[in-house]
Design an enzyme around this catalytic site. Structure first.
Site, short mmCIF file in Angstrom:
data_model
loop_
_atom_site.label_atom_id
_atom_site.label_comp_id
_atom_site.label_asym_id
_atom_site.label_seq_id
_atom_site.Cartn_x
_atom_site.Cartn_y
_atom_site.Cartn_z
N HIS A 342 2.42 -15.96 7.62
CA HIS A 342 0.86 -15.63 7.27
C HIS A 342 0.56 -14.64 6.59
CE1 HIS A 342 -3.17 -16.11 9.21
NE2 HIS A 342 -3.28 -14.82 8.83
N CYS A 343 -0.16 -15.00 5.48
CA CYS A 343 -0.67 -13.91 4.47
C CYS A 343 -1.90 -13.28 4.69
CB CYS A 343 -0.48 -14.60 3.21
SG CYS A 343 -0.92 -13.12 1.64
N PRO A 344 -1.85 -12.09 5.25
CA PRO A 344 -3.18 -11.31 5.49
C PRO A 344 -4.07 -11.11 4.22
CG PRO A 344 -1.24 -9.65 5.45
CD PRO A 344 -0.70 -11.13 5.38
N SER A 347 -5.60 -14.32 3.90
CA SER A 347 -6.36 -14.35 5.37
C SER A 347 -6.05 -15.93 5.63
CB SER A 347 -7.62 -14.23 5.14
OG SER A 347 -7.91 -12.84 4.92
#
Ligand SMILES: [Zn+2]
Length: 502
Positions: A342-344, A347
């Site tokens: 999950h890439c912040p 998003s």
């Protein structure tokens, strides 16, 4: 009926006993002798969770011979299965006999308590999948999460938290302690920190004002978006006017190529963050809509994943049997196919359907950074009035080209992080493996070859791996022809499956 009696006789022979009626739970179950069964289990401590010499369980002997009372007794003792980590057995009982997975024992402990205490991950997964109640407190006031915390089992805690609610983290035992406090008291600092953070994550995602919740779900994407736009604007305002674009010089074209690449990168960034990363469809008959008298429908009995013993494919949160390479993302609260991470910063999850966009975004931005950086250096160095010595040049640029210099410095510091990420992604794409698989490789049985060594069955060689992703947009989950040999558990499950068909 007589043929089944004969099988019972065979069992006693396998066990090596001389007497005709052996004093064991299998015989007692086959003859429906409930009193004897009770004595063997309650007094002598015999297990109902172990198969006999030919692989049959007491439950099956009772079923074969139609011993309803004995069956009833065995089913009521379902929790013994979780106690011994017999997921397959548990599955068999719960699905075939509609047993209630929440039946507590005399201490008020449900099968989920036992599975959490023993750290049997697959049992916890299956029980949560079957909607076992995770908030039940035993006589000491412990929930399953309390037990997992006491034992310091991080994986069990993660699974219980992921499938549970924020309230589960706040439940106090009879002495007023929460799971996080118990973990800390038992010197399981890592678990204590995880549980402490979990409360904050719940607060961030669902708590506080709903506006704030929505804002935090946006992640850092808007920040990254603004940073790139600001850098691009600085570059276009401070660097490009130094070149005469009408003269169509090579350096002028080069300067505009940087803008073109950065803008294309932004398009990929937008696609990557807005796209469905490959969410696995939720079960339309989700637990909450299902009638209580239809527990059988919740588990697909014939699913090959379960028959092969791949219990990790059950998602307790989405109530689905997910594809082998999918993983549940706790931020998105969905299972994602070929979950990478999950890439912040975008998003969004990176998965099967947006991995190419993600990689193209990285690649385009790296190229843009190299070109715009080089162009900026040329621009400042080519200034005829610029001094030759570095420090003097730096001072001169700070006063005469402040925009260009600040762009160059920011570009320089961002560059290394982006390049490192691009190289890691490129390496993984060439091997058709995800970041998640790289990090947790040995936890997945499909990545273990003969002898327990790591093996990636989806690696079809650099050329095919790369062309499938770059041309088709994704890699199909097709295994390399080389098949692993069956494990004892897989054989056991196939046996059980053919049994169920009877
Ligand atoms: Zn899920």
């Amino acid at each position: 009926m007589s043929s089944q009696m004969e099988v019972v006789e065979e069992t006693t022979e396998v066990g090596g006993g001389e007497e005709f009626l052996k004093n064991d739970v299998y015989t007692a179950a086959a003859y429906g002798d409930v009193e004897k069964l009770k004595r063997l289990v309650d007094v002598e401590g015999c297990s109902l969770a172990d198969p006999d010499g030919i692989g049959y369980y007491a439950l099956q002997w009772a079923a074969l011979n139609n011993r309803t009372a004995a069956l009833q007794y065995i089913i009521e003792n379902t929790h013994v299965a979780a106690q011994y980590g017999q997921t397959a057995f548990l599955y068999h009982i719960v699905t075939k006999w509609n047993a209630d997975p929440d039946v507590p024992d005399s201490d008020g402990r449900s099968p989920l308590h036992w599975a959490a205490y023993k750290g049997f991950i697959d049992c916890i997964r299956l029980l949560l999948f079957l909607d076992a109640y995770s908030g039940r407190q035993d006589k000491e006031g412990y929930t399953p999460l309390h037990w997992a915390a006491i034992k310091g089992n991080l994986e069990a805690c993660t699974m219980l938290v992921q499938a549970g609610k924020k309230e589960d983290l706040m439940v106090q035992d009879n002495t007023g302690l929460t799971p996080a406090q118990l973990a800390s008291d038992s010197n399981h600092q890592q678990v204590a920190i995880f549980l402490g953070n979990a409360i904050r994550i719940f607060d961030r995602l669902y708590g506080g004002s709903s506006q704030f919740g929505k804002l935090s779900k946006l992640g850092h994407a808007p920040l990254l978006w603004c940073t790139i736009i600001a850098l691009l604007a600085t570059y276009m305002y401070s660097v490009i006017p130094g070149f005469n674009i009408w003269k169509l010089s090579l350096s002028g074209l080069f300067a505009w190529l940087g803008v073109f690449l950065a803008t294309s990168g932004l398009v990929m960034f937008y696609r990557c963050s807005r796209k469905d990363p490959g969410y696995v469809k939720m079960n339309p008959r989700n637990s909450r809509n299902i009638r209580d008298d239809e527990p059988l429908l919740k588990v697909d009995l014939g699913n090959p994943a379960l028959l092969a013993g791949n219990w990790s494919q059950l998602c307790a949160s989405c109530k689905i049997i997910r594809p082998l390479r999918a993983k549940h993302c706790s931020t998105c609260d969905r299972c994602v196919e070929q979950f990478d991470h999950h890439c912040p910063w975008v998003s969004n999850c990176i998965g099967k359907k947006n991995k190419r966009d993600f990689f193209m975004f990285l690649l385009l931005e790296v190229s843009a950074m190299v070109i715009t950086g080089a162009v900026t250096i040329i621009r400042t160095v080519r200034d005829p009035a610029a001094p030759k010595r570095f420090v003097a040049w730096l001072n001169y640029s700070a006063t005469h080209h402040p925009g260009a210099l600040s762009f160059l410095i920011t570009d320089f510091f961002l560059f290394f992080g982006v390049v490192a990420l691009t190289i890691v992604q490129a390496t993984q794409i060439s091997q058709n493996i995800t970041t998640n698989e790289m990090a947790n490789g040995m936890r997945y049985s499909y990545l273990r070859g003969p002898g327990g060594r790591f093996r990636n069955p989806y690696d079809h060689g650099i050329r095919k791996n790369c062309s499938d992703l770059l041309i088709n947009g994704y890699n199909e989950d097709v295994e390399h022809p080389e098949q692993p040999s069956l494990s004892a558990l897989e054989l056991g499950m196939i046996q059980m499956a053919s049994d169920r068909a009877l």
